[in-house]
Scaffold this motif. Structure first.
Motif, PDB file in Angstrom:
ATOM      1  N   THR A  31      24.569  45.125  23.023  1.00 27.54           N
ATOM      2  CA  THR A  31      25.203  46.401  23.309  1.00 27.54           C
ATOM      3  C   THR A  31      25.858  47.015  22.091  1.00 27.54           C
ATOM      4  O   THR A  31      26.286  48.155  22.122  1.00 27.54           O
ATOM      5  N   PRO A  60      33.518  45.887  25.251  1.00 29.24           N
ATOM      6  CA  PRO A  60      33.286  45.032  26.415  1.00 29.24           C
ATOM      7  C   PRO A  60      33.555  43.574  26.059  1.00 29.24           C
ATOM      8  O   PRO A  60      33.332  43.142  24.932  1.00 29.24           O
ATOM      9  N   GLY A  64      27.389  43.432  29.046  1.00 27.10           N
ATOM     10  CA  GLY A  64      27.261  43.545  30.493  1.00 27.10           C
ATOM     11  C   GLY A  64      28.561  43.396  31.248  1.00 27.10           C
ATOM     12  O   GLY A  64      28.591  43.484  32.481  1.00 27.10           O
ATOM     13  N   SER A  66      32.266  44.148  32.864  1.00 30.36           N
ATOM     14  CA  SER A  66      32.946  45.312  33.444  1.00 30.36           C
ATOM     15  C   SER A  66      34.320  45.498  32.841  1.00 30.36           C
ATOM     16  O   SER A  66      34.891  46.593  32.898  1.00 30.36           O
ATOM     17  N   SER A  68      37.073  45.191  29.484  1.00 35.18           N
ATOM     18  CA  SER A  68      37.060  45.376  28.035  1.00 35.18           C
ATOM     19  C   SER A  68      38.288  44.716  27.425  1.00 35.18           C
ATOM     20  O   SER A  68      39.179  44.229  28.128  1.00 35.18           O
ATOM     21  N   ARG A 253      23.657  51.822  27.336  1.00 36.56           N
ATOM     22  CA  ARG A 253      23.103  51.538  28.652  1.00 36.56           C
ATOM     23  C   ARG A 253      22.176  50.345  28.550  1.00 36.56           C
ATOM     24  O   ARG A 253      21.328  50.278  27.648  1.00 36.56           O
ATOM     25  N   VAL A 264      24.993  40.682  34.222  1.00 31.96           N
ATOM     26  CA  VAL A 264      25.514  42.030  33.969  1.00 31.96           C
ATOM     27  C   VAL A 264      26.303  42.529  35.173  1.00 31.96           C
ATOM     28  O   VAL A 264      25.795  42.609  36.289  1.00 31.96           O
ATOM     29  N   GLU A 265      27.556  42.877  34.933  1.00 36.27           N
ATOM     30  CA  GLU A 265      28.401  43.478  35.955  1.00 36.27           C
ATOM     31  C   GLU A 265      28.399  45.003  35.859  1.00 36.27           C
ATOM     32  O   GLU A 265      28.595  45.688  36.862  1.00 36.27           O
ATOM     33  N   LYS A 266      28.170  45.514  34.664  1.00 38.54           N
ATOM     34  CA  LYS A 266      28.207  46.956  34.447  1.00 38.54           C
ATOM     35  C   LYS A 266      27.150  47.321  33.420  1.00 38.54           C
ATOM     36  O   LYS A 266      27.189  46.852  32.287  1.00 38.54           O
ATOM     37  N   LYS A 267      26.195  48.170  33.806  1.00 42.26           N
ATOM     38  CA  LYS A 267      25.094  48.508  32.920  1.00 42.26           C
ATOM     39  C   LYS A 267      25.502  49.484  31.822  1.00 42.26           C
ATOM     40  O   LYS A 267      24.877  49.521  30.757  1.00 42.26           O
ATOM     41  N   THR A 268      26.514  50.299  32.062  1.00 40.77           N
ATOM     42  CA  THR A 268      26.990  51.247  31.055  1.00 40.77           C
ATOM     43  C   THR A 268      28.174  50.647  30.315  1.00 40.77           C
ATOM     44  O   THR A 268      29.182  50.280  30.926  1.00 40.77           O
ATOM     45  N   GLN A 269      28.048  50.518  29.014  1.00 38.30           N
ATOM     46  CA  GLN A 269      29.062  49.882  28.176  1.00 38.30           C
ATOM     47  C   GLN A 269      29.617  50.906  27.184  1.00 38.30           C
ATOM     48  O   GLN A 269      28.843  51.624  26.534  1.00 38.30           O
TER      49      GLN A 269
END
Length: 280
Positions: A31, A60, A64, A66, A68, A253, A264-269
């Motif tokens: 990422t 993050p 991946g 959620s 930070s 992304r 992955v918990e969140k695809k947008t980083q």
């Protein structure tokens, strides 16, 4: 007069390279944005150059995640002619050693060796990682190239794990447009993409059968492919011939197989960073 301007230009070159390469914060990950070319095409042919600074970044916790975390990062740059140490210009390296193999008016080609200063991922980073192995620090060999004109920088880099830590190969490409409303202020923005080999993606996003048993997450083998796509926006202000201030935000992304990983918990980083840098 042209020669007298070189130290200032070189100073800005080092400072900007430090800002961009530092945002992965000590480790190269899927990422993390690849470093981009400097805002100035001119690189000094000889002589010692030094820079020292400090950045603060929100990144993050792992690729991946959620959640930070904030982390400070030293920004150090030393160069002599075509050789450099510290924040490597034009490569996704915070601390490393490298050299330019070719430096033309618009095109640069170089190599760098580096080592992660922190583990890219630890099970203690998040409860979601419980039962999964840490991703250890490793050494990287990187080949990079850039094309720079007044309003555009295109940078590509390929990096290989050379310490046997199962991080495989990754490659990145960034295209950044540059706008300078005044001589001391530069804005930069553009897209980027990172590709990972099957081994790279397995290490960062895969789950073996053994790991699945320990963690409770389903086994997963993503294979090779695009690990992230991103958009970056940055600004840099030259206070004087010694001081630079800068800030940047990168939104990444995790697409396809990387984004579909159970890890992955969140695809947008999103990564934010700001720095101050002094050029000697």
């Amino acid at each position: 007069m042209h020669a007298m301007k070189r130290p200032d230009r070189m100073g800005r070159w080092i400072a900007l390279a430090a800002m961009f390469s530092a945002l992965p914060v000590f480790a190269q990950t899927a990422t993390a944005p690849a470093a981009v070319a400097s805002m100035n095409r001119e690189v000094a042919d000889d002589g010692w150059r030094y820079s020292l600074g400090l950045g603060i970044f929100e990144t993050p916790r792992y690729p991946g995640a959620s959640a930070s975390r904030f982390q400070p990062a030293p920004l150090v740059g030393v160069s002599y002619g075509r050789f450099f140490f510290g924040s490597v210009p034009d490569a996704n390296v915070l601390f490393g050693l490298g050299a330019y193999l070719y430096r033309g008016e618009n095109v640069r080609l170089g190599v760098a060796l580096s080592y992660d200063l922190v583990n890219p991922r630890e099970a203690s980073d998040d409860a979601h990682l419980r039962g999964l192995p840490d991703i250890d620090r490793t050494a990287h060999a990187t080949l990079f190239a850039s094309y720079n004109i007044e309003w555009l920088s295109v940078v590509g880099a390929a990096s290989q794990d050379i310490a046997g830590k199962h991080e495989g190969t990754s490659a990145s490409l960034d295209v950044l447009a540059k706008y300078r409303p005044i001589s001391k202020l530069t804005f930069t923005a553009g897209p980027g993409v990172t590709w990972g080999s099957a081994q790279y993606n397995q290490t960062f996003f895969g789950i073996t059968a053994e790991d699945s048993t320990r963690s409770g997450l389903p086994a997963y083998a993503p294979g090779s492919g695009v690990a992230s796509v991103r958009m970056t926006a940055a600004a840099s202000y030259l206070l004087d011939k010694h001081w630079n201030l800068g800030a940047r935000v990168t939104v990444s992304r995790l697409p396809g197989a990387a984004g579909n990983s159970p890890i992955v918990e969140k695809k947008t980083q999103t990564t934010y960073g700001a720095f101050a840098n002094y050029v000697f």
